[in-house]
Each structure stands twice: as structure tokens, then as C-alpha cells.
Write an enzyme that holds these catalytic residues in place. Structure first.
Site, short mmCIF file in Angstrom:
data_model
loop_
_atom_site.label_atom_id
_atom_site.label_comp_id
_atom_site.label_asym_id
_atom_site.label_seq_id
_atom_site.Cartn_x
_atom_site.Cartn_y
_atom_site.Cartn_z
N CYS A 76 20.41 -44.47 5.84
CA CYS A 76 19.32 -45.17 6.52
C CYS A 76 19.83 -46.17 7.56
O CYS A 76 19.08 -46.55 8.45
CB CYS A 76 18.44 -45.87 5.49
SG CYS A 76 19.28 -47.16 4.56
N GLN A 89 11.30 -45.39 5.37
CA GLN A 89 12.61 -44.79 5.61
C GLN A 89 12.65 -43.35 5.12
O GLN A 89 13.17 -42.46 5.81
CB GLN A 89 13.68 -45.61 4.88
CG GLN A 89 15.07 -45.02 5.01
CD GLN A 89 15.57 -45.03 6.44
OE1 GLN A 89 15.53 -46.06 7.10
NE2 GLN A 89 16.02 -43.90 6.94
N ARG A 145 12.50 -42.68 12.60
CA ARG A 145 11.73 -43.82 12.10
C ARG A 145 10.49 -44.08 12.98
O ARG A 145 9.44 -44.44 12.48
CB ARG A 145 12.61 -45.09 12.04
CG ARG A 145 13.73 -45.05 11.00
CD ARG A 145 13.20 -44.99 9.58
NE ARG A 145 12.24 -46.02 9.32
CZ ARG A 145 12.53 -47.28 8.97
NH1 ARG A 145 13.79 -47.63 8.79
NH2 ARG A 145 11.58 -48.17 8.74
N ARG A 198 8.00 -56.85 5.45
CA ARG A 198 9.31 -56.64 4.81
C ARG A 198 9.64 -57.91 4.04
O ARG A 198 9.67 -59.00 4.62
CB ARG A 198 10.40 -56.36 5.85
CG ARG A 198 11.79 -56.45 5.24
CD ARG A 198 12.89 -55.96 6.15
NE ARG A 198 12.87 -54.51 6.25
CZ ARG A 198 13.89 -53.78 6.70
NH1 ARG A 198 15.00 -54.36 7.11
NH2 ARG A 198 13.80 -52.47 6.76
N HIS A 209 11.50 -48.40 -0.18
CA HIS A 209 11.52 -48.36 1.29
C HIS A 209 10.90 -47.02 1.74
O HIS A 209 11.58 -46.14 2.25
CB HIS A 209 12.97 -48.47 1.78
CG HIS A 209 13.11 -48.79 3.24
ND1 HIS A 209 12.05 -49.05 4.07
CD2 HIS A 209 14.23 -48.88 4.03
CE1 HIS A 209 12.50 -49.30 5.30
NE2 HIS A 209 13.81 -49.19 5.30
N1 CP Z 1 16.98 -48.47 7.83
C1 CP Z 1 16.38 -49.65 8.05
O1 CP Z 1 15.34 -49.98 7.50
O2 CP Z 1 17.01 -50.43 8.98
P1 CP Z 1 16.66 -51.94 9.35
O3 CP Z 1 17.05 -52.79 8.19
O4 CP Z 1 17.47 -52.20 10.58
O5 CP Z 1 15.18 -52.04 9.60
N1 NVA Z 2 19.19 -50.97 0.63
C1 NVA Z 2 19.23 -51.66 1.90
C2 NVA Z 2 18.43 -50.94 2.92
C3 NVA Z 2 18.45 -51.55 4.29
C4 NVA Z 2 17.61 -50.80 5.28
C5 NVA Z 2 18.76 -53.09 1.72
O1 NVA Z 2 17.75 -53.30 1.03
O2 NVA Z 2 19.39 -53.99 2.26
#
Ligand code: CP
Ligand code: NVA
Length: 308
Positions: free
Chosen positions: A265, A137, A293, A107, A134
Site C-alpha cells: 500500500c 486501500q 487509489r 483518518r 483501511h
Molecule cells: N496507502 C496509504 O494509505 O498511503 P498514505 O498513508 O500516504 O495515505
Molecule cells: N499499516 C500502515 C498503513 C499506512 C497506509 C499504517 O497504519 O501506518
């Protein structure tokens, strides 16, 4: 090695196979303790390095639970604790990790970092969120809708309200692959990147840009949104103003189909992109979505490791 960086390059058959495996494995372990290993232990002996350069609750824990349930092991690493955080190159990190582990997830901010790791690693690489996309997700979102309907997502109508962000980009890719209609309702300055829309349309995807959120949700099966301020966004005050008409409210949900569901999400901001009545109300499936997830992640890991 098959990398899981974005949905579009996988094509419809692989995405369908991943979804089917996720649904099948979820059903097969119903009633088992969450930490129990699936009977076939398909990833026995396999090791994941799960690296985070940004915060995470769901992705981090779902990666860990997915490996555990598949019989494998995981090391969760913050880049700040690695030499990566002190300037060791992503290239050297990729080569070294390939000698230690069987699969890597990352990430990070720049999508190119995931692509670089994938290009240099000898093992599969999973995108655990970048500023661009993402994909993990969206598999959970698709699963949630298919469970709700008891059948394929094809033919459903989704309304995405708010920011044209990373999550929306992966949803657009999914719409290009799986034959559902996606209505995008964003302020013009926050449109999704046109190349994602163009690629989905080139695949025959039904993508509609509808500026008025009330029109976008009309008769929809799924209403979905995300934070107005993603990790790394610095202009939060400006954003809260720009998106103020895009909050998912009970009035907005009332325009969708009577059995429409709400997805997010998470993490959510009640009173910003969604009202508490909606996210905590009967049409919300956000916690089913969060649980999914884990199941989706397991299928992604199996696909990457040639076990599907
Ligand atoms: N939805 C999601 O990716 O959550 P986190 O940022 O907690 O991993
Ligand atoms: N769009 C958000 C998603 C978090 C899971 C971000 O990138 O922060």
C-alpha cells in the site's frame, strides 16, 4: 446514509459494484489530464470534508483528485487545525460538519471515532484508515489485481506476509466477500485479530494461516505486505526483530507463480518488509496500485452519495 467504514458490512454485491465503477471510470478517462473532470460531472455541487489525524500522502491526494474528477469540491483538514484538536467533541464536530458538507472522510487512530461520526452525522462517512482497517486501500489492491488478470479476482491466491495490521484486516474482509484465497503468514504475536478471520470464514472465505512465509508464497498469484511499524506503533525495535524472516525477497517471489505480482500500500521501507529488488523490480505493481487509489476513491464517493 450509506457509510463506508468497513468492507464486510457492504456485502459482495456493493463491493463488486464499486470495483466495476472504478474500472469503468478509469478506462473512460484514459488520456485525459489528471485534473480534468469526468464528462458526466456526477458530483457537481457536492462537498467533501477530508479530515486527517494521522499523516497521509496517497489517501489525502486521492480524495482530493477523486472529488475534482467527479466535479465536486473538497476541504482537506488536519484535526490539529480544527477545534477537534483542542477538545471539541467528535459528536459536535459530526453535527456541525453535516450542516456544511455532503460527505465526510476521517483518518484517525480509534475505529470508534469513525463509527461515532457516522452515527451522528447526517451525511455519509468514509473510513480513510483507522488502527483497525483501511478499506479504501484494499479496493485499489483488488482493482490492480483485476486489471493485471483482465478479469475477476475470484480464484486467485494471495499471500500476506508480515504484520496482521489494519490493511490485513480489510484484505481479510475482502477475501470473505470475493472468493479468493488468502494465506496469512505472520509471527504468532502479530496475528490479525481473530474476529476478522472468523467473519470472513463465516462468509465462506478461504483464509489459511501458514506460519512459514516460504510456504505461504508457494504458487501464489499475489504477494502483498505492508510496513512492519504502522503509525502509532511504539515498539519498532522489537518489531524489526520479530518480522525479520518475513521480508519479501527475490527468493520469496521465485516461489510464487512466475507471473505473480507484488503489492504494497506504501509507504514502503526497502530492506525491511521488502527488498529493493522486489519493489523496484518487474513484478511490482505498487505504483499502479497507488494510482488506483484515485479511481477506487471515486467509486466509493459515488456509492456513498447514491450515484452508483
Ligand atoms: N496507502 C496509504 O494509505 O498511503 P498514505 O498513508 O500516504 O495515505
Ligand atoms: N499499516 C500502515 C498503513 C499506512 C497506509 C499504517 O497504519 O501506518
Amino acid at each position: 446514509m450509506p457509510d463506508f467504514i468497513d468492507l464486510d458490512p457492504l456485502g459482495p454485491a456493493a463491493v463488486r459494484a464499486i470495483l466495476d465503477e472504478a474500472l469503468r471510470r478509469k478506462a473512460a478517462r484514459k488520456g485525459m489530464p489528471k485534473g480534468a473532470v469526468d464528462a458526466d460531472r456526477p458530483l457537481e455541487g457536492y462537498q467533501l470534508a477530508s479530515i486527517f489525524e494521522k499523516s497521509s500522502t496517497r489517501t489525502r491526494i486521492s480524495m482530493e483528485m477523486a472529488m475534482r474528477q467527479l466535479g465536486g469540491s473538497v476541504q482537506t483538514l488536519s484535526s490539529a487545525d480544527m477545534q477537534l484538536g483542542r477538545g471539541e467533541t467528535i459528536e459536535d464536530t459530526a453535527r456541525v460538519l453535516s450542516r456544511f458538507v455532503d460527505v465526510i472522510s476521517l483518518r484517525t487512530d480509534l475505529h470508534e471515532k469513525v463509527e461515532t461520526i457516522a452515527a451522528l452525522a447526517d451525511v455519509p462517512v468514509i473510513n480513510a484508515l483507522t488502527n483497525n482497517t483501511h478499506p479504501c486501500q484494499i479496493l485499489a489492491d483488488l482493482m490492480t489485481v483485476e486489471e493485471e488478470r483482465g478479469g475477476p479476482v475470484d480464484g486467485t491466491v494471495w499471500a500476506w506476509l508480515g504484520d496482521g495490521n489494519n490493511v490485513s484486516h480489510s484484505l481479510i474482509e475482502a477475501a470473505g466477500l470475493l472468493g479468493f484465497t488468502l494465506r496469512l503468514s505472520t509471527p504468532p504475536a502479530y496475528d490479525p485479530e481473530p474476529r476478522y478471520v472468523a467473519a470472513a470464514e463465516a462468509r465462506g472465505g478461504k483464509i489459511e494461516v501458514i506460519r512459514h512465509p516460504e510456504e505461504a508464497v508457494e504458487g501464489a498469484d499475489v504477494v502483498v505486505t505492508d510496513t512492519w511499524v504502522s503509525m502509532g506503533d511504539t515498539d519498532s525495535a522489537k518489531r524489526l526483530v520479530a518480522f525479520s524472516a518475513f521480508q519479501v525477497t527475490p527468493e520469496m517471489m521465485a516461489r510464487a507463480k512466475p507471473d505473480a505480482i507484488f503489492l504494497h500500500c506504501l509507504p514502503a521501507h526497502r530492506g525491511e518488509e521488502v527488498s529493493a529488488e522486489v519493489i523496484d523490480g518487474p513484478q511490482s505493481r505498487v505504483f499502479e496500485e497507488a494510482e488506483n487509489r484515485v479511481h477506487a476513491q471515486k467509486a466509493v464517493l459515488l456509492w456513498c452519495l447514491g450515484k452508483l
